[in-house]
Design an enzyme around this catalytic site. Structure first.
Site, short mmCIF file in Angstrom:
data_model
loop_
_atom_site.label_atom_id
_atom_site.label_comp_id
_atom_site.label_asym_id
_atom_site.label_seq_id
_atom_site.Cartn_x
_atom_site.Cartn_y
_atom_site.Cartn_z
N SER A 87 0.82 -1.21 0.00
CA SER A 87 0.00 0.00 0.00
C SER A 87 0.86 1.26 0.00
O SER A 87 0.50 2.27 -0.60
CB SER A 87 -0.92 0.01 1.22
OG SER A 87 -1.78 -1.10 1.18
N LYS B 12 -2.21 -9.29 -0.88
CA LYS B 12 -1.94 -8.42 0.26
C LYS B 12 -2.38 -7.01 -0.08
O LYS B 12 -2.57 -6.68 -1.25
CB LYS B 12 -0.45 -8.46 0.59
CG LYS B 12 -0.06 -9.80 1.23
CD LYS B 12 1.39 -9.86 1.61
CE LYS B 12 1.66 -11.15 2.38
NZ LYS B 12 3.09 -11.36 2.59
N CYS B 13 -2.51 -6.18 0.97
CA CYS B 13 -2.98 -4.83 0.76
C CYS B 13 -2.05 -4.10 -0.21
O CYS B 13 -0.85 -4.35 -0.18
CB CYS B 13 -3.05 -4.08 2.09
SG CYS B 13 -1.48 -3.95 2.93
N PRO B 14 -2.51 -3.26 -1.10
CA PRO B 14 -3.89 -2.75 -1.16
C PRO B 14 -4.82 -3.55 -2.07
O PRO B 14 -5.95 -3.14 -2.28
CB PRO B 14 -3.66 -1.36 -1.78
CG PRO B 14 -2.54 -1.59 -2.76
CD PRO B 14 -1.64 -2.61 -2.10
N MET B 15 -4.36 -4.69 -2.62
CA MET B 15 -5.10 -5.29 -3.72
C MET B 15 -6.54 -5.75 -3.39
O MET B 15 -7.43 -5.56 -4.22
CB MET B 15 -4.29 -6.45 -4.34
CG MET B 15 -3.02 -5.98 -5.05
SD MET B 15 -3.21 -4.43 -5.97
CE MET B 15 -4.25 -4.98 -7.32
#
Lengths: 401, 82
Positions: A87, B12-15
């Site tokens: 992210s 995993k984030c952000p997916m």
């Protein structure tokens, strides 16, 4: 992780070590933490000086990019951090496209939790000519391992599971790992002891305590035994074995050259190890009191305590070391000023906190039972350690991821 | 009411959020999206995301055990007409 293969411009990165060094020096920067609120609150990046941190979750950037960007102070370097680095990369790219230069922290908080920083413990000239002690600081977790070296030999104490790092460190110092020790069966992190010992062809020692079975090959130690590093008596230095049960029934402290006491989780610089994790707070608490007030009593005030954990960066001294004189701890740690075992146990009971995350699973692995996947261990080990009885020592609750 | 599914296992984030947003944007108000993820952090992420996304409402979150003892985190989201 984001698939970056189709992206033309890689996003600039900063490694955890570089970020820590810059933050320790107090370089002006903004840390943009893009994890969700629960995770950001439970476990934060910490350096030896306060880090200006702005929390804006990555999904806020997805829904309201301009509004989110407006929350970032301008004019300072921005480092973006998240849980794993996925992210933060996405957000750093959005920022770059909006004209805000930013780097993202490679590997995120997981990498922060794994990062190891070796610091030489200052010795006096006479000592330094005979041996060296390095404190290996796992900054994100507040876990401390040690490398004690003399005459080309190294004893590694409480290594974490990144054994390649320890093997490489010893090799770079020109040392051969001849012994691997754990102070106790850890409940907050998976020990690298058995694997490092096997890799080095060195004996591994740890004690679970009377009647408790270890499923690793272990070289048993005796109370009062002397372990020689760098040659037999006279040639090298002695590491004394001192049984100090309480935090666990098998806890051992190691006294290096009569002056540096590796206390494990028996005694910290602000508190003592929690004796409640076996579900026998009263029993183990009394044992801990006897260890600290009785077994350590003959040691002079000048002895330097080097613990296995610390609570926060405020405990790191100007040399970068977490340590304290035994005499100082006798005067300042509240639990050490208790006059009786009853008072000691009562003070511990009053402040007892939630057990560390996944401590039962971690303890089982450290007893040699089972071999979980690496991802599972990463998940268990997230967050700061919670091995002390007092909040003076440990951080907030547990994060997820 | 249509219920679409999104397999975000192993992501995993952000997916998981990125994919859920793409899917939700293509749906009609009232339709629902069931996302299956393996990242434990997705629980708090989906809770936080629906607070800032006026077109999403979190109907339910639950955990199930998947293959090889893996925990699955399941998020049921409704597309709203905001």
């Amino acid at each position: 992780m984001t698939d970056t293969s189709a992206e033309p411009d890689p996003v600039p990165t900063i490694e955890v070590g570089e970020l820590l060094r810059a933050a320790d020096r107090g370089e002006p920067m903004v840390l943009l933490d893009v994890r969700n609120e629960d995770e950001a609150r439970a476990w934060a990046f910490e350096a030896r000086r306060a880090v200006a941190t702005v929390r804006v979750p990555y999904f806020d950037f997805i829904e309201d990019e301009a509004g989110s960007i407006s929350k970032i102070p301008s004019g300072r370097d921005v480092a973006v951090i998240c849980a794993h680095g996925g992210s933060s990369e996405m957000v750093a790219r959005l920022l770059a496209e909006a004209g805000v230069p930013a780097r993202h922290v490679t590997g995120g908080m997981v990498a922060y939790g794994e990062y190891l920083e070796p610091v030489a413990v200052p010795l006096d000239a006479g000592e330094a000519s005979r041996f060296a002690v390095w404190q290996i600081n796992r900054r994100g977790k507040g876990c401390l391992s040690y490398v004690v070296a003399s005459g080309g030999e190294a004893v590694v104490v409480d290594p974490s599971r990144n054994i390649a790092w320890f093997a490489d460190f010893a090799a770079r110092q020109g040392l051969r790992v001849t012994r691997v020790l754990d102070t106790h069966v850890h409940a907050d992190h998976v020990s690298g002891g058995p694997a490092l010992a096997a890799m080095s062809g060195a004996p591994y020692s740890v004690s679970a305590g009377p009647g408790l079975e270890l499923h690793h090959p272990v070289l048993p130690l005796d109370d009062g035994q002397m372990l020689w590093v760098g040659g037999q008596a006279g040639a090298g230095i002695a590491v004394g074995v001192l049984f100090t049960p309480g935090h666990t029934p098998g806890s051992i402290s190691y006294l290096v050259d009569g002056r540096y006491l590796l206390t494990g989780d028996t005694l910290f610089t602000r508190s003592v190890g929690r004796p409640d994790l076996g579900g026998k707070l009263d029993d183990w608490g009394r044992t801990l009191f006897t260890s600290i007030t009785g077994r350590l009593a003959p040691l002079p005030d000048e002895v330097v305590v080097l613990p296995a954990h610390y609570a926060g960066a405020h405990e790191i001294d100007a040399n970068g070391v977490v340590s304290a004189r035994l005499g100082h701890l006798r005067r300042t740690v509240p639990e050490l000023r208790c006059r009786s075992a009853d008072a000691f146990v009562a003070s511990i009971r009053a402040g007892v906190r939630e057990p560390p995350a996944a401590y039962e699973e971690i303890t089982r692995v450290n007893l040699g039972v089972g071999s979980p996947e690496s991802d599972a261990i990463t998940q268990w080990e997230l967050g700061r350690n919670e091995c002390a009885v007092s909040g003076r020592h440990a951080g907030a609750g547990r994060p997820e991821r | 009411m249509t219920v679409k599914t999104l397999d975000a296992r192993g992501l995993k984030c952000p997916m998981p959020i990125v994919r859920a947003k793409q899917a939700l944007d293509a749906m009609a108000p009232g339709d629902r999206l069931e996302v299956t993820a393996t990242d434990p952090g997705s629980m708090a992420d989906f809770q936080g995301w629906v607070k800032v996304n006026p077109r999403a409402r979190l109907v339910e979150q639950r955990q199930e055990s998947g293959e090889a003892g893996r925990v699955l985190y399941i998020h049921l989201i409704e597309r709203t007409d905001a």
